[in-house]
Design a protein around this motif. Structure first.
Motif, PDB file in Angstrom:
ATOM      1  N   PRO A  28      47.585  17.819  48.743  1.00 44.76           N
ATOM      2  CA  PRO A  28      46.678  18.411  49.752  1.00 44.76           C
ATOM      3  C   PRO A  28      45.211  18.215  49.386  1.00 44.76           C
ATOM      4  CG  PRO A  28      48.490  19.917  49.266  1.00 44.76           C
ATOM      5  CD  PRO A  28      48.602  18.782  48.288  1.00 44.76           C
ATOM      6  N   GLN A  29      44.855  18.524  48.118  1.00 42.93           N
ATOM      7  CA  GLN A  29      43.442  18.390  47.717  1.00 42.93           C
ATOM      8  C   GLN A  29      43.029  16.914  47.642  1.00 42.93           C
ATOM      9  OE1 GLN A  29      42.287  20.571  44.194  1.00 42.93           O
ATOM     10  NE2 GLN A  29      40.223  19.751  44.223  1.00 42.93           N
ATOM     11  N   ILE A  30      43.929  16.080  47.083  1.00 44.20           N
ATOM     12  CA  ILE A  30      43.596  14.661  46.930  1.00 44.20           C
ATOM     13  C   ILE A  30      43.385  14.007  48.293  1.00 44.20           C
ATOM     14  CG2 ILE A  30      44.558  12.417  46.226  1.00 44.20           C
ATOM     15  CD1 ILE A  30      45.809  13.911  43.791  1.00 44.20           C
ATOM     16  N   ASP A  38      34.938  14.992  51.594  1.00 46.96           N
ATOM     17  CA  ASP A  38      34.412  16.264  51.055  1.00 46.96           C
ATOM     18  C   ASP A  38      34.847  16.398  49.603  1.00 46.96           C
ATOM     19  OD1 ASP A  38      33.275  16.903  53.415  1.00 46.96           O
ATOM     20  OD2 ASP A  38      34.956  18.145  54.108  1.00 46.96           O
ATOM     21  N   ILE A  39      33.916  16.206  48.691  1.00 48.45           N
ATOM     22  CA  ILE A  39      34.259  16.193  47.273  1.00 48.45           C
ATOM     23  C   ILE A  39      34.161  17.611  46.722  1.00 48.45           C
ATOM     24  CG2 ILE A  39      33.805  15.027  45.097  1.00 48.45           C
ATOM     25  CD1 ILE A  39      31.831  13.266  46.637  1.00 48.45           C
ATOM     26  N   SER A  40      35.118  17.969  45.862  1.00 55.10           N
ATOM     27  CA  SER A  40      35.011  19.290  45.226  1.00 55.10           C
ATOM     28  C   SER A  40      35.453  19.183  43.782  1.00 55.10           C
ATOM     29  CB  SER A  40      35.842  20.328  45.980  1.00 55.10           C
ATOM     30  OG  SER A  40      37.165  19.909  46.076  1.00 55.10           O
ATOM     31  N   TRP A  41      34.889  20.076  42.948  1.00 57.71           N
ATOM     32  CA  TRP A  41      35.096  20.013  41.507  1.00 57.71           C
ATOM     33  C   TRP A  41      36.195  20.951  41.049  1.00 57.71           C
ATOM     34  CZ3 TRP A  41      32.734  16.761  38.064  1.00 57.71           C
ATOM     35  CH2 TRP A  41      31.593  16.085  38.489  1.00 57.71           C
ATOM     36  N   VAL A  46      35.419  23.736  43.921  1.00 57.40           N
ATOM     37  CA  VAL A  46      34.069  24.153  44.315  1.00 57.40           C
ATOM     38  C   VAL A  46      33.347  22.905  44.856  1.00 57.40           C
ATOM     39  CG1 VAL A  46      31.936  25.259  43.584  1.00 57.40           C
ATOM     40  CG2 VAL A  46      34.080  25.853  42.449  1.00 57.40           C
ATOM     41  N   PRO A  47      32.850  22.988  46.107  1.00 52.20           N
ATOM     42  CA  PRO A  47      32.298  21.773  46.732  1.00 52.20           C
ATOM     43  C   PRO A  47      31.085  21.214  45.988  1.00 52.20           C
ATOM     44  CG  PRO A  47      32.548  23.554  48.336  1.00 52.20           C
ATOM     45  CD  PRO A  47      32.813  24.156  46.987  1.00 52.20           C
ATOM     46  N   GLU A  48      31.044  19.895  45.881  1.00 47.69           N
ATOM     47  CA  GLU A  48      29.865  19.216  45.326  1.00 47.69           C
ATOM     48  C   GLU A  48      28.635  19.573  46.161  1.00 47.69           C
ATOM     49  OE1 GLU A  48      28.683  17.596  42.878  1.00 47.69           O
ATOM     50  OE2 GLU A  48      27.073  16.333  43.664  1.00 47.69           O
ATOM     51  N   SER A  49      28.832  19.797  47.464  1.00 49.48           N
ATOM     52  CA  SER A  49      27.683  20.134  48.325  1.00 49.48           C
ATOM     53  C   SER A  49      27.047  21.454  47.868  1.00 49.48           C
ATOM     54  CB  SER A  49      28.112  20.234  49.791  1.00 49.48           C
ATOM     55  OG  SER A  49      29.170  21.146  49.907  1.00 49.48           O
ATOM     56  N   ARG A  50      27.824  22.340  47.239  1.00 50.12           N
ATOM     57  CA  ARG A  50      27.257  23.597  46.728  1.00 50.12           C
ATOM     58  C   ARG A  50      26.677  23.414  45.322  1.00 50.12           C
ATOM     59  NH1 ARG A  50      30.988  28.418  45.713  1.00 50.12           N
ATOM     60  NH2 ARG A  50      31.990  27.635  47.588  1.00 50.12           N
ATOM     61  N   LEU A  51      27.374  22.639  44.472  1.00 45.56           N
ATOM     62  CA  LEU A  51      26.949  22.515  43.069  1.00 45.56           C
ATOM     63  C   LEU A  51      25.858  21.457  42.877  1.00 45.56           C
ATOM     64  CD1 LEU A  51      30.386  22.737  41.203  1.00 45.56           C
ATOM     65  CD2 LEU A  51      28.716  24.559  41.613  1.00 45.56           C
TER      66      LEU A  51
END
Ligand SMILES: C[S@@+](CC[C@H](N)C(=O)[O-])C[C@H]1O[C@@H](n2cnc3c(N)ncnc32)[C@H](O)[C@@H]1O
Length: 266
Positions: A28-30, A38-41, A46-51
């Motif tokens: 699901p995440q991949i 939408d990349i997340s860490w 946690v979204p790259e757009s936030r970090l």
């Protein structure tokens, strides 16, 4: 290029064995990252757009160290980056090729070890990994290699489980606990219950390793899962025997960290 150290041979064989299960469990995440960009860490997505760890990627030459299914590199192509995915495991790279064929997104994939990176000095603007090669390669080989292939001014960013998480893992388990079990000062290459050899260091040793390789620390992020929705002031107690990915544990203690490091301009 694959170096012949015992932990590298073990991890290559083991990642080839577990790759299909890993890709299925994390599909699901991949697939969300591959198909939306939408990349997340990390464990808590946690979204790259936030970090804002990677920052601007358009037009940048990027090396992903331990790319697995290539979801990050796919997303970076969508954002105008020029990534190359590097991984030790041929089966993980096979999944990466399959996902790339589904999306039509193309980027180079190479089989190599983070301990012997087959690129010239000063080749990349960004070198990064999300729970990738830096979680399994000897840090005393992988960090110098990353620093070597970065251009002056370039960014090295990677996530891994925290040293604190690591020293609470009890023998035979692959989840953190609420007691100290492993030697903090013995951290480097650790035999895990799932047959992999993981890598970690005491915080001070990480910092000296970065300094020895002329990397400047810009940040150390410690992402946490979101608080329980019902009442953000009351934290659940962490269970005595948490499972991997236990949110109550990770609300109380640092489960993972993301380093953000800069190679200075000359
Ligand atoms: C936990 S997976 C993460 C993959 C991807 N970043 C993700 O989030 O799905 C770790 C990856 O690191 C790779 N790896 C382990 N040791 C490595 C090494 N020495 N050099 C390069 N890749 C390595 C494994 O084959 C695996 O694909």
């Amino acid at each position: 290029m694959i170096n012949n150290a015992a932990h590298v041979r073990t991890n290559r064989a083991r990642w080839n064995e577990i790759s299909d299960d890993y890709q299925r469990l994390n599909a699901p995440q991949i697939r969300r990252q591959v198909f939306t960009g939408d990349i997340s860490w990390g464990l808590w997505a946690v979204p790259e757009s936030r970090l804002g760890v990677l920052g601007e990627v358009t037009g940048r030459d990027i090396l992903e160290m331990g790319c697995g299914g290539g979801q990050w590199s796919s997303a970076l192509v969508r954002r105008g980056g020029r990534p190359i995915g590097l991984d030790l495991s041929e089966r993980q790279l096979h999944h990466s090729r399959q996902l790339a064929a589904e999306t039509g997104l193309s980027f180079p994939l190479i089989q190599a070890s983070a301990e012997a990176v087959p690129f010239a000095d000063d080749s990349f603007d960004i070198v990064f990994a999300d729970h990738g090669a830096f979680s399994f390669a000897d840090p005393f080989r992988a960090v110098p290699e990353a620093a070597r292939v970065l251009r002056p001014g370039g960014l090295l960013a990677f996530s891994h489980v925290s040293p604190i998480y690591e020293i609470t893992v009890a023998p035979g388990r692959d989840a953190p606990g609420s007691r100290l079990t492993r030697d903090y000062f013995g951290l480097r290459l650790l035999a895990e219950a799932d047959g992999l050899v993981s890598a970690n260091l005491p915080y001070g040793t990480w910092i000296r390793l970065f300094r020895d390789n002329d990397l400047v620390i810009e940040d150390l992020l410690e992402p946490r899962p979101a608080p329980p929705a019902s009442d953000s002031h009351s934290e659940e107690p962490a269970p005595a025997q948490p499972e991997r990915g236990d949110k109550a544990w990770a609300r109380r203690w640092p489960s993972e960290c993301i380093w953000r490091l800069r190679k200075p301009t000359r």
